[in-house]
Write a protein that holds these residues in place. Sequence first.
Motif, short mmCIF file in Angstrom:
data_model
loop_
_atom_site.label_atom_id
_atom_site.label_comp_id
_atom_site.label_asym_id
_atom_site.label_seq_id
_atom_site.Cartn_x
_atom_site.Cartn_y
_atom_site.Cartn_z
N PRO A 132 0.94 -1.32 0.00
CA PRO A 132 -0.09 0.08 0.09
C PRO A 132 1.07 1.34 -0.07
N LYS A 133 0.18 2.42 -0.35
CA LYS A 133 1.20 3.48 -0.70
C LYS A 133 1.42 4.01 0.72
N GLY A 134 2.58 4.67 0.78
CA GLY A 134 3.08 5.03 2.21
C GLY A 134 3.98 4.14 2.98
N THR A 135 4.08 3.01 2.72
CA THR A 135 4.32 1.78 3.59
C THR A 135 5.91 2.14 3.79
N LEU A 136 6.82 2.65 2.84
CA LEU A 136 7.92 2.77 3.12
C LEU A 136 8.28 3.86 3.83
N LYS A 137 7.36 4.86 3.91
CA LYS A 137 7.69 6.09 4.97
C LYS A 137 7.51 5.62 6.27
N ALA A 138 6.56 4.58 6.45
CA ALA A 138 6.40 4.29 7.93
C ALA A 138 7.37 3.35 8.15
N LEU A 139 8.35 2.87 7.51
CA LEU A 139 9.39 1.99 7.88
C LEU A 139 10.53 2.99 8.44
#
Length: 109
Positions: free
Chosen positions: A102-109
């Motif tokens: 889903p969009k934004g998953t990489l920013k959450a990591l």
Amino acid sequence: MFISNAYAQAPTDALGLGGNLTSFLPLVLMFVVMYFLMIRPQQKRAKEQKAMMDALAKGDEVVTAGGILGKVSKVTDVYVTLEVAAGTEIVVQKPSVTTLLPKGTLKAL
């Protein structure tokens, strides 16, 4: 004198198929169960994977078969370029992309 004659046995029903059909029924049933439990779900997963690969676009966040997470920066017929860090890009084959995140998953990591 020592060997007796062997005669063919007559079928019990009119067509002679009653015994043959009942002996093949478990085999046919096994193939039907195998189709619905193994073959059909695998074909469905392969179809979904192909649809996901065809729908890859710039900006999608994906996971590769090797476990690398990245954002798609370029898509060609055979290869996908992933941005794994700021200014760092790698080129992988399209079939190695296994999951669309889903969009934004990489920013959450």
